[in-house]
Motif scaffolding. Structure first.
Motif, PDB file in Angstrom:
ATOM      1  N   ILE A   1     -10.228  -2.148 -19.573  1.00 13.56           N
ATOM      2  CA  ILE A   1     -10.272  -2.541 -20.914  1.00 13.56           C
ATOM      3  C   ILE A   1     -11.742  -3.347 -21.015  1.00 13.56           C
ATOM      4  O   ILE A   1     -12.419  -2.949 -22.139  1.00 13.56           O
ATOM      5  CB  ILE A   1      -9.443  -3.857 -21.086  1.00 13.56           C
ATOM      6  CG1 ILE A   1      -8.136  -3.046 -21.243  1.00 13.56           C
ATOM      7  CG2 ILE A   1      -9.777  -4.436 -22.444  1.00 13.56           C
ATOM      8  CD1 ILE A   1      -6.798  -4.166 -21.417  1.00 13.56           C
ATOM      9  N   VAL A   2     -12.139  -4.194 -20.057  1.00 14.22           N
ATOM     10  CA  VAL A   2     -13.593  -4.861 -20.444  1.00 14.22           C
ATOM     11  C   VAL A   2     -14.803  -3.931 -20.366  1.00 14.22           C
ATOM     12  O   VAL A   2     -15.516  -4.008 -20.948  1.00 14.22           O
ATOM     13  CB  VAL A   2     -13.471  -6.117 -19.292  1.00 14.22           C
ATOM     14  CG1 VAL A   2     -14.875  -6.622 -19.275  1.00 14.22           C
ATOM     15  CG2 VAL A   2     -12.457  -7.132 -19.772  1.00 14.22           C
ATOM     16  N   LEU A   3     -14.882  -3.065 -19.196  1.00 14.50           N
ATOM     17  CA  LEU A   3     -15.882  -2.301 -19.413  1.00 14.50           C
ATOM     18  C   LEU A   3     -15.949  -1.280 -20.511  1.00 14.50           C
ATOM     19  O   LEU A   3     -17.067  -0.950 -20.866  1.00 14.50           O
ATOM     20  CB  LEU A   3     -15.688  -1.390 -17.872  1.00 14.50           C
ATOM     21  CG  LEU A   3     -15.852  -1.898 -16.907  1.00 14.50           C
ATOM     22  CD1 LEU A   3     -15.503  -1.319 -15.410  1.00 14.50           C
ATOM     23  CD2 LEU A   3     -17.257  -2.448 -16.467  1.00 14.50           C
ATOM     24  N   GLY A   4     -14.699  -0.979 -21.053  1.00 16.95           N
ATOM     25  CA  GLY A   4     -14.807  -0.027 -22.321  1.00 16.95           C
ATOM     26  C   GLY A   4     -15.481  -1.072 -23.647  1.00 16.95           C
ATOM     27  O   GLY A   4     -16.507  -0.517 -24.193  1.00 16.95           O
ATOM     28  N   VAL A   5     -15.149  -2.111 -23.578  1.00 17.73           N
ATOM     29  CA  VAL A   5     -15.847  -3.023 -24.532  1.00 17.73           C
ATOM     30  C   VAL A   5     -17.028  -3.207 -24.261  1.00 17.73           C
ATOM     31  O   VAL A   5     -18.149  -3.310 -25.101  1.00 17.73           O
ATOM     32  CB  VAL A   5     -15.050  -4.473 -24.518  1.00 17.73           C
ATOM     33  CG1 VAL A   5     -15.895  -5.522 -25.424  1.00 17.73           C
ATOM     34  CG2 VAL A   5     -13.477  -4.250 -24.987  1.00 17.73           C
ATOM     35  N   LEU A   6     -17.713  -3.445 -23.025  1.00 17.02           N
ATOM     36  CA  LEU A   6     -18.984  -3.505 -22.601  1.00 17.02           C
ATOM     37  C   LEU A   6     -19.730  -2.206 -22.992  1.00 17.02           C
ATOM     38  O   LEU A   6     -20.874  -2.503 -23.615  1.00 17.02           O
ATOM     39  CB  LEU A   6     -19.061  -3.608 -20.910  1.00 17.02           C
ATOM     40  CG  LEU A   6     -20.518  -3.885 -20.166  1.00 17.02           C
ATOM     41  CD1 LEU A   6     -21.177  -5.232 -20.742  1.00 17.02           C
ATOM     42  CD2 LEU A   6     -20.400  -3.928 -18.898  1.00 17.02           C
TER      43      LEU A   6
END
Length: 194
Positions: free
Chosen positions: A100-105
């Motif tokens: 999730i977070v790497l996608g947002v990054l």
């Protein structure tokens, strides 16, 4: 542009397959083969590792080598902790959070964000490595297995890095953001199926 749409549709299809995230099929009895296959056959690992390469390309500069090197190094450390029998709580949650977070990054990171990205990547790598080490087949040799998952991970980082640089060279930076959104949505889907 039609070619780009086909790739985005393929990525969207992959995002709808959360069951693969936990299956991790294809583990052999050989340490090297098992290590090589583990990151490739778990959608959660595959998406996070490609996302690290894409982030490295998007951030540019020192991030192009720093993020992949940090991820692989900390991941091997996490694998060693699992192989040594140490306990790390929240591993599956950490792995899903990484997607999730790497996608947002990928959607929002800009050059100059290398240090925060490096901290995030390192933290998530610990969970991925621990999962690899905890799922090592009993018949596998630890060194060959760790070498295998390190090589497979570096290859996935390289795929993301080259793909990200290719998209940027064609001024398709928006496609990287779309990929980030799809990766993040896949992570949310995995979280909902936990």
């Amino acid at each position: 542009m039609n070619h780009l749409r086909k790739h985005l549709l393929l990525a969207a299809g992959l995002a709808l397959m959360p069951a693969m995230a936990y299956a991790h099929p294809g583990h052999g009895t050989s340490g090297l083969v098992s290590g090589l296959s583990h990151p490739l056959f778990g959608l959660d690992h595959l998406l996070a590792m490609v996302a690290v390469g894409l982030c490295a390309a998007k951030l540019g500069g020192v991030a192009r080598w720093l993020l992949p090197v940090l991820f692989v190094g900390v991941m091997v450390l996490g694998g060693g902790l699992a192989m040594a029998g140490m306990h790390l709580p929240g591993v599956e949650l950490g792995i899903v959070a990484s997607v999730i977070v790497l996608g947002v990054l990928l959607m929002f990171a800009r050059s100059g964000a290398t240090i925060p990205a490096a901290v995030l990547v390192s933290g998530f790598a610990l969970f991925h490595g621990y999962a690899h080490g905890a799922e090592m087949p009993a018949a596998a040799g630890a060194a060959a297995y760790a070498f295998g998952f390190a090589v497979a991970t570096a290859g996935l980082h390289g795929l993301g890095l080259v793909g990200g640089q290719w998209l940027q060279a064609r001024h398709w930076e928006r496609a990287v953001s779309v990929l980030g959104a799809l990766i993040s949505m896949a992570g949310v889907s995995m979280a909902l199926s936990m």
